[in-house]
Design a protein around this motif. Sequence first.
Motif, short mmCIF file in Angstrom:
data_model
loop_
_atom_site.label_atom_id
_atom_site.label_comp_id
_atom_site.label_asym_id
_atom_site.label_seq_id
_atom_site.Cartn_x
_atom_site.Cartn_y
_atom_site.Cartn_z
N ARG A 49 0.86 -1.17 0.00
CA ARG A 49 0.00 0.00 0.00
C ARG A 49 0.90 1.23 0.00
NH1 ARG A 49 -5.50 0.86 2.16
NH2 ARG A 49 -5.70 -1.39 2.06
N ALA A 50 0.91 1.99 -1.11
CA ALA A 50 1.79 3.14 -1.20
C ALA A 50 1.12 4.42 -0.69
CB ALA A 50 2.24 3.34 -2.65
N VAL A 51 -0.16 4.53 -0.94
CA VAL A 51 -0.90 5.70 -0.47
C VAL A 51 -2.13 5.19 0.25
CG1 VAL A 51 -2.26 7.71 -1.16
CG2 VAL A 51 -0.11 7.21 -2.32
N ASP A 52 -2.37 5.66 1.46
CA ASP A 52 -3.41 5.08 2.29
C ASP A 52 -4.46 6.11 2.68
OD1 ASP A 52 -3.15 2.89 5.21
OD2 ASP A 52 -4.80 3.36 3.84
N SER A 53 -5.59 6.07 1.98
CA SER A 53 -6.75 6.89 2.36
C SER A 53 -6.39 8.35 2.57
CB SER A 53 -7.39 6.35 3.64
OG SER A 53 -8.15 5.24 3.37
N VAL A 54 -5.97 8.98 1.54
CA VAL A 54 -5.59 10.39 1.65
C VAL A 54 -6.72 11.26 1.13
CG1 VAL A 54 -4.03 12.13 0.72
CG2 VAL A 54 -3.14 9.93 1.46
N SER A 55 -7.03 12.30 1.86
CA SER A 55 -8.02 13.27 1.39
C SER A 55 -7.45 14.67 1.55
CB SER A 55 -9.31 13.16 2.19
OG SER A 55 -9.82 11.87 2.13
N LEU A 56 -7.46 15.44 0.49
CA LEU A 56 -7.08 16.84 0.62
C LEU A 56 -7.55 17.63 -0.60
CD1 LEU A 56 -4.40 16.74 -1.39
CD2 LEU A 56 -3.21 16.24 0.71
N PRO A 57 -7.68 18.93 -0.44
CA PRO A 57 -8.11 19.75 -1.58
C PRO A 57 -6.91 20.36 -2.29
CG PRO A 57 -8.24 21.03 0.42
CD PRO A 57 -7.62 19.71 0.80
N ILE A 58 -7.12 20.65 -3.55
CA ILE A 58 -6.07 21.33 -4.32
C ILE A 58 -6.71 22.55 -4.94
CG2 ILE A 58 -4.55 21.14 -6.32
CD1 ILE A 58 -4.46 18.11 -5.69
N ARG A 59 -6.17 23.72 -4.62
CA ARG A 59 -6.83 24.94 -5.02
C ARG A 59 -5.94 25.80 -5.88
NH1 ARG A 59 -7.56 25.34 0.62
NH2 ARG A 59 -9.45 24.28 1.32
N GLN A 60 -6.58 26.46 -6.82
CA GLN A 60 -5.85 27.46 -7.60
C GLN A 60 -5.66 28.68 -6.73
OE1 GLN A 60 -7.48 28.26 -11.41
NE2 GLN A 60 -6.81 30.38 -11.41
N GLY A 61 -4.48 29.26 -6.76
CA GLY A 61 -4.20 30.37 -5.86
C GLY A 61 -3.36 29.95 -4.70
N GLU A 62 -3.11 28.66 -4.60
CA GLU A 62 -2.31 28.13 -3.49
C GLU A 62 -1.22 27.25 -4.04
OE1 GLU A 62 -5.68 27.25 -0.12
OE2 GLU A 62 -4.56 25.63 -1.02
N VAL A 63 -0.14 27.20 -3.30
CA VAL A 63 0.87 26.20 -3.59
C VAL A 63 0.78 25.15 -2.50
CG1 VAL A 63 3.32 25.73 -3.82
CG2 VAL A 63 2.38 27.87 -4.70
N LEU A 64 0.55 23.91 -2.90
CA LEU A 64 0.48 22.83 -1.94
C LEU A 64 1.79 22.05 -2.01
CD1 LEU A 64 -0.98 20.81 -0.04
CD2 LEU A 64 -1.82 19.67 -2.08
N ALA A 65 2.46 21.90 -0.88
CA ALA A 65 3.70 21.13 -0.86
C ALA A 65 3.44 19.79 -0.20
CB ALA A 65 4.79 21.89 -0.11
N LEU A 66 3.91 18.72 -0.84
CA LEU A 66 3.84 17.40 -0.24
C LEU A 66 5.22 17.07 0.29
CD1 LEU A 66 1.91 15.44 -3.03
CD2 LEU A 66 0.96 16.54 -1.01
N ILE A 67 5.32 16.90 1.59
CA ILE A 67 6.62 16.61 2.17
C ILE A 67 6.56 15.28 2.91
CG2 ILE A 67 7.19 19.05 2.42
CD1 ILE A 67 6.60 18.78 5.39
N GLY A 68 7.74 14.77 3.17
CA GLY A 68 7.79 13.51 3.91
C GLY A 68 9.07 12.78 3.57
N PRO A 69 9.47 11.81 4.36
CA PRO A 69 10.70 11.08 4.09
C PRO A 69 10.56 10.19 2.86
CG PRO A 69 9.54 10.07 5.91
CD PRO A 69 8.77 11.31 5.55
N SER A 70 11.67 9.61 2.42
CA SER A 70 11.63 8.75 1.23
C SER A 70 10.67 7.61 1.44
CB SER A 70 13.01 8.16 0.95
OG SER A 70 13.90 9.18 0.67
N GLY A 71 9.93 7.31 0.38
CA GLY A 71 9.05 6.16 0.46
C GLY A 71 7.75 6.43 1.17
N CYS A 72 7.46 7.69 1.44
CA CYS A 72 6.24 7.96 2.17
C CYS A 72 5.02 8.01 1.26
CB CYS A 72 6.35 9.29 2.92
SG CYS A 72 6.48 10.68 1.81
N GLY A 73 5.24 7.96 -0.05
CA GLY A 73 4.09 7.93 -0.94
C GLY A 73 3.77 9.27 -1.56
#
Lengths: 339, 304, 329
Positions: free
Chosen positions: B71-95
């Motif tokens: 399981r690489a990604v587990d039940s993720v929910s989030l919005p993505i909006r124009q006008g914002e920069v969304l950063a995905l951070i996390g250690p290696s292999g976090c998905g």
Amino acid sequence: MGGEAADEALRGDRVSVTVSPAPPRPLGRVPTRRPESSASWRLSDRIGLAVAWALGLFFCALTAAIVIYLLVQGLRYVSPHLFVTHPTAGFSETQTGGFLDPLIGTGIVALIAMGIALPVGTAIAVWLSEFGRPAPLARVAEATVEMLAGAPSIVLALFGALIFESPLLGFLSQQTNHVVLGRSFFAAGAMLSLVALPLVVTNVREGLQAIPSHVREASYAVGKSKVATTRRVLLPAARPSVVTGAMLGLGRVIGDTAIVLVLLGATLNLQGAGGPAILSTLRGQGSTMTSYIYENAPTGEGNQPTKAYAAAFVLLMIVLALNVLVDLAGRRARELRWS
Amino acid sequence: MELSQPPPVRRLTGNEGNGHATRSALREERNGAGRAPESGFVSAPRRVTPATVAIDRMHVDGLSVSYGQKRAVDSVSLPIRQGEVLALIGPSGCGKTTLLRSLNRLTELTKGTSYSGQVTLDGLDIAQMEPTELRRRVTMVFQQPNPFPMSVFDNVAYVLREQAKRRPRRREVAGAVRDALGRAGLLDEVADNLDHPALRLSGGQQQRLCIARALAANPEVLLLDEPCSALDPQSTKVIEDLIVRLRDDVAVVIVTHNLQQAYRVADYVAFMYLGELVEYASAQTVFGSPREQRTRDYVSGAFG
Amino acid sequence: MDEYIPTERGAGWSQDQRAELWLVCIVVGLLIAMLVFVLHAAWPSFSHNGLGWFGTGGRVDGQIQAIFTSGDLKSTPLYVFHAWPLIWSTALITGVAVVIAFGSSLFVAVFIVEFAPDWLRGVLEPVVRLLASVPSVIYGLLGVLILVPLIGNHLITQQEKASVNPTVQLSGYGLLAAILVLTIMVAPIMIAVFVNGLRAVPRNWIEGSLALGINRWRTFWMVAVRTARPALVAGTVLATARALGESVMLSMLSGGVGFAPNPADGLIFLFEPSRGLASTILFNTDELSSPPMQHTLYAIAAVLLFSAVMLSFAGWAAKQPMKRYGVIA
């Protein structure tokens, strides 16, 4: 949610929205995802794909047709006695015997040709890959091997006729009254080795170059000389490539007709040139399966289509078997890949 | 809230304080005052980020992605909006890369992937869209700059030419090409010779070319997969400025393993760990006073 | 060639290294000698005919016969030879076969690498390898026993045969059969090289194009095929060299007459017999005892060798402009 965030933003402050992770749900049945279909493509793209499919299937069908046709005709005409009977001159199919001599002939030339091409080719490949000095000589050697790969076999045949007819090499074929015949198994085998040489060189070289340098360094580090390293470490490691090169070369040697027709005399039976038994055969003339097929085709002198089919079938089976072996060797080479 | 003292990131900010995350402090911080936040994360002055209006573009809803059994990604929910920069951070292999690639269905190129949950673009389920259509609206820039072996002009015009029903003339696309190069901040440097081979550009220029290429068709969402990790600091700075400028027109999602970079460019940050979305919050919160202990540990450098 | 050369004590190279160096020198020397010998033996034929060697003039078959008979000790050697019909035949058959093979091979290669379902790919790859290794004499045999009767009895009408009867015999042995079989012979070579080239295209370029919303077909064509252009050139050069040197199959199928097929003849043009350069050598190898014949045949061989070398050079030259755009060549 979007509206809320907008209001907050206007107030110059942002409210952080945390989403606590939901408990993991098992992956259940999902509606099928729509894959990329060619329906959305431009017309020219769809036509292109259709053409690609058509041609791919056509090639398969063509090969199947060739193999099946030869199989059917071959099996009709092949009988075990053909393998053991000498060909004889005659007018009808029943009188003309089998193809024992051509079969032996193929074996002999293959042996001579690979007996020369394999050691020489491997040595050249090793030299090119491991030593390669002086550099101009290496470049010339590479260019020469490439030129050889592109040289038509009829040209090699002609060249062979030139040198083997010279008195210097008269001992390799028959000589009558100072006229050197220049046609013998030696001559044919020697020229055929040139046909196989580029394939051996290319494949062995590739195999050696694929070995990463840390293997060589490890061997040098324990004090082995370059030559010993090559002989004991590198060549054994490159063995699948050597085998592939040898078999590809063998395939070309067995399938060649031009050199055989010119340099082997294309006589019906093996004709020795006098002297001790094996030497007599090697200095003498004969034929191979390829020249046998050529002569017995409707365009040749013999015109025995049934014999031609039978011989073609046998030859194809040999080539098929070689192909399968090359496949296996290639697979082993991939398994032994260096990571 | 008792905080252990993790080793701080050694950076000179100019103002060391024992900052309390008040509203004014946040505003000052936003303007570059640089107080040390509670989490122990010490960073360079944040770039000026004027307030913007955010429009919902995509919504990830309980998305899970598995490669075979893993399981690489587990039940993720989030919005993505124009006008914002969304950063995905996390250690290696976090998905985080898998999550990014599933936003434009690039994960489907690998065999054996299975999915559950839903991702919508402007309300439409992306799994039911034609992939090519989706990828025109959600484009991606990769870690290694990968301009095609053509000229600069052809690279940027590529998308426009291939997407049209019939191949447009050079004049017709020239305007759009210059536009895209302008938005990517590359126009000045290549304007005198647009037929220059793309592979002869420097690394930073090539990456900006890839961004221009992605922008040429006016996508709605721009996905960036560690765009600066192969570049030198100067090019990185240029691209980060560019990202911040772009966010008003395009929703930007950036995957980065560089926390400083996330701090510099992001408005919202999603921290992922082992496939789970641990925390999703504004950049201030995540780097200033994160709710989860794991976030705090990661952000302060206790692991990574 | 590794950069690391261990410094070994002792003077110079070992015995083995010396032996190898000698071996390489001998082999290379032999092969260069071959080139020189062929040119030397070919010279009389060229010097007698000058540039007219390549031109038209008289019936080439008659000239060959005259050359042969003049080889005995009694007569003065004759060298008159105008090889245009042979050159034209070779160029025509090789050119058309390579062009047709190029188009089909490219599509098949793209199909194999990207669009074929796995099971079909697993069938096609061995199939292509098999086709490439079938000996040319078997292709010739099949052509003679299947294709020629088909063309001769079903495609050519009696009228057409009668219309050219005095000059040539239309019998199915001709251009059409030769070109078809030659195409099938060289296509697998091209396919193998193209497939290797396409497979070597970096995956991230293809991904990058897909991620921009371009469909798979266009992506592959615009990115992969473009990148693999050096392999396309290499495969074409290899296939053309093979086609140029093909003597056996063509001698069985192309008609065996020194006649220059005339496109102005309309449909009949496809069925006209001819004979190429390599086949001509094959036909006359029994007559090598006659010195003028020797020189003439060597001249033909020299032309073939020269074409092969020029072909390699053309391939190299074609790859140079590609280096500009970063396509690795």
